[in-house]
Design a protein around this motif. Structure first.
Motif, PDB file in Angstrom:
ATOM      1  N   ILE A   6      35.100   1.178  18.536  1.00 38.50           N
ATOM      2  CA  ILE A   6      33.669   1.072  18.826  1.00 38.50           C
ATOM      3  C   ILE A   6      33.487   0.228  20.084  1.00 38.50           C
ATOM      4  N   GLN A   7      32.769   0.763  20.990  1.00 38.14           N
ATOM      5  CA  GLN A   7      32.499   0.047  22.236  1.00 38.14           C
ATOM      6  C   GLN A   7      31.016  -0.230  22.344  1.00 38.14           C
ATOM      7  N   GLN A   8      30.696  -1.476  22.701  1.00 30.75           N
ATOM      8  CA  GLN A   8      29.286  -1.840  22.847  1.00 30.75           C
ATOM      9  C   GLN A   8      28.839  -1.517  24.262  1.00 30.75           C
ATOM     10  N   MET A   9      27.682  -0.864  24.395  1.00 29.85           N
ATOM     11  CA  MET A   9      27.127  -0.499  25.705  1.00 29.85           C
ATOM     12  C   MET A   9      26.032  -1.492  26.081  1.00 29.85           C
TER      13      MET A   9
END
Length: 619
Positions: free
Chosen positions: A610-613
């Motif tokens: 999961i990557q936070q934008m």
């Protein structure tokens, strides 16, 4: 398609001929027939018996017993989706005894033993059997009938027109031993066994005066009655059959002792010129006796016996030890009895979990794995009952290092289920339920699908003896232990699909249960499907037919999702030509077939990143 003779053209037109197909198909075999070997309440010893339901298991092997881990394992197998089981009953050598009784004869000579009746198999169950004898046959002076009842008095088997003469086609020993599932008999003397109940002397062609008062005693109950009262009964009987009906009606009208059915169910049968009187119960104490001078004048006591002859002395065999389970290949006992059984895919030995010494269980597992390798069977191993935590499991696993093969899988922990016999919660080895899950998975998805995950629910399981966390699972899974887990909503499930050789340290190509079982399935199917090749001319024509048959079979599996790869070329290959079979092989009568498959491996680890934008979304 069979060929027809070629049509001879005699007119202009189209002629149709049927030609035989040159393609030989390879059939898909069973994948989840499960063998259970161990102690049961009853059943033939060391003889494989196929059952298709737990009801059939109850009928053949006696159902559940507190001393039989096999009974509960079979119950859980069918409860979780199993469809076919093979049961091998094993008992400790020299233990167990079949119930029996000896029938006597007083016909035409002094009293002597003539027929021994044994329960078909050892065990206490045989003490509930009863046998009854009568002479109501077309030849009442020569033949007899033999009936088998259970303890409730229900007739279970009947054999009619039997003879004590070995030259007769209805010789009792031949007919009963071939046709009965409950008893076997042994002729030990000459003559017929005496009939059950009370049998009269032969009446003359004219019946005597029947307007007499009789006293009858059944057990401890004594009653008096008038055999024939002209004012109430009308005309007197004119035949023995009519006399039997009258006597039966009179007996049934007499009051019984409280809770008894001896008088009310009495049966009177006429055969030849005699009558047979049997109390309406299966209590051996309920002997019918006619007392007094009038009874003697009528000849109502030529032979007096109980209504049935009970079998006695049956003893259950002791639970089998390691040597009994391993058995003898020469005697085809224990697990070796499975050598003559086709289509066994899984093997369950639920009694091993209760062994106090781990080395005893390992000894049996070692022998069982050798059998599994020879017969292409997969063994389900229960964790010992002493494994009550992750630490004890990790410490005890070292005992299995000597048997880390790829034809077996180890499952931990045990299951908590409600015991149908007591209604209480108790623990059980998981192998029976796991075998059912495997059978259900094979049926719904295929043998190549790992029998684990949220679909591999354990039906009827209340809880597990050890509740494992993700971290604890991570300690056991790399060691080749298939854990059982409980998740919210889903409930208890199988959460591992590794073979005993599936430890990360071993780095085996047979790490996963579905890969090993798929290979076994393909090997067995090809081995049987190519039997026709034997003694065929070993040339290119034969090789082409082999390639066609094997490729067709593998392509069917490919279309069903058994192999990875987007094309058949990526999924499998079949090679049978000059490269695999040399001239020297041909001279030695050998044809070599090289088959390769790319099995689908289960996804054990699903990693989600999961990557936070940051920043604003453009609308």
């Amino acid at each position: 398609m069979s060929a027809v003779s070629a049509a001879k053209p005699t007119y202009p037109g189209v002629y149709v001929e049927e030609l035989p197909s040159s393609t030989r198909t390879i059939s898909t075999l069973t994948t989840s027939v499960t063998a259970f070997v161990g102690h049961t309440r009853r059943g033939p010893l060391n003889e494989p018996v196929r059952v298709t339901s737990f009801t059939e298991f109850e009928r053949r092997f006696g159902g559940l017993s507190a001393q039989s881990a096999v009974g509960y394992a079979v119950h859980q197998f069918f409860g979780n989706g199993g469809t076919v089981a093979v049961i091998v009953r094993v008992a400790k050598a020299g233990s167990g005894q079949a119930a029996c009784t000896t029938l006597e004869s007083t016909e035409g000579h002094s009293e002597c033993d003539v027929l021994k009746v044994h329960a078909k198999e050892p065990g206490v169950w045989g003490n509930g059997l009863r046998v009854a004898v009568d002479y109501d046959t077309p030849c009442p002076d020569e033949t007899f009938n033999l009936r088998v009842h259970d303890a409730k008095g229900e007739a279970r088997e009947s054999f009619t027109g039997l003879s004590a003469d070995p030259s007769n086609g209805r010789y009792v020993q031949t007919v009963v031993n071939a046709g009965s599932r409950l008893i076997r008999v042994e002729v030990v003397g000459e003559g017929r066994p005496d009939p059950s109940g009370t049998v009269s002397k032969p009446f003359g062609h004219e019946l005597p005066d029947l307007a007499v008062d009789l006293t009858v005693k059944i057990g401890d109950v004594e009653r008096e009655f008038t055999l024939h009262d002209p004012d109430c009964d009308g005309e007197a009987p004119s035949s023995v059959a009519e006399l039997a009906l009258l006597l039966e009606r009179k007996l049934r009208a007499l009051p019984d002792a409280p809770g008894k059915h001896a008088f009310a169910g009495a049966e009177v049968t006429a055969f030849g010129r005699r009558v047979q009187v049997i109390a309406g119960s299966t209590d051996p104490e309920d002997v019918v006796r006619f007392l007094g001078e009038c009874a003697n004048d009528l000849g109502l006591e030529a032979s007096v016996n109980p209504p049935v002859f009970p079998l006695e002395g049956g003893e259950d065999g002791e639970a089998p030890g390691p040597r009994d389970l391993i058995g003898s290949e020469a005697d085809k006992s224990g697990i070796q009895a499975l050598r003559g059984v086709a289509d066994v895919n899984l093997l369950v030995l639920p009694e091993l979990a209760a062994y106090e010494k781990a080395e005893d269980a390992v000894t049996v597992v070692s022998a069982a794995q050798r059998l599994c390798q020879e017969r292409r069977i997969f063994l389900l191993v229960d964790a010992p009952s002493t494994w009550v935590s992750v630490d004890t499991a990790r410490a005890g696993l070292a005992a299995f290092d000597a048997v880390r093969g790829n034809h077996a899988g180890l499952y931990f922990p045990h299951l908590q289920l409600t015991d149908p016999l007591t209604g209480r919660l108790r623990s059980f080895p998981p192998s029976g339920a796991v075998a059912g899950v495997i059978a259900r998975t094979d049926s719904e998805r295929g043998v190549w699908k790992a029998p684990a995950g949220t679909e591999a629910r354990l039906a009827g399981v209340h809880s597990l003896t050890v509740n494992l966390t993700d971290r604890e699972t991570g300690l056991l899974n790399p060691l080749g232990v298939n854990v059982l887990r409980t998740f919210p909503v889903t409930g208890p499930v199988v959460w591992g699909a590794r073979t005993l050789e599936g430890s990360d340290a071993l780095d085996s190509e047979w790490k996963y249960v579905p890969v090993r079982r798929l290979a076994l399935h393909v090997e067995e199917s090809l081995q049987r499907g190519l039997q026709w090749v034997v003694f065929e001319p070993n040339d290119e024509n034969l090789w082409q037919q082999i390639r066609l048959s094997a490729s067709s079979y593998l392509h069917t599996l490919f279309r069903q999702g058994a192999f990875k790869g987007g094309t058949p070329r990526e999924a499998y290959f079949v090679k049978c030509d000059r490269d695999t079979t040399t001239d020297e092989d041909i001279e030695n009568g050998i044809v070599n077939v090289l088959v390769g498959i790319a099995p689908v491996r289960p996804a054990e680890f699903v990693i989600v990143k999961i990557q936070q934008m940051s920043g604003q979304f453009a609308l």
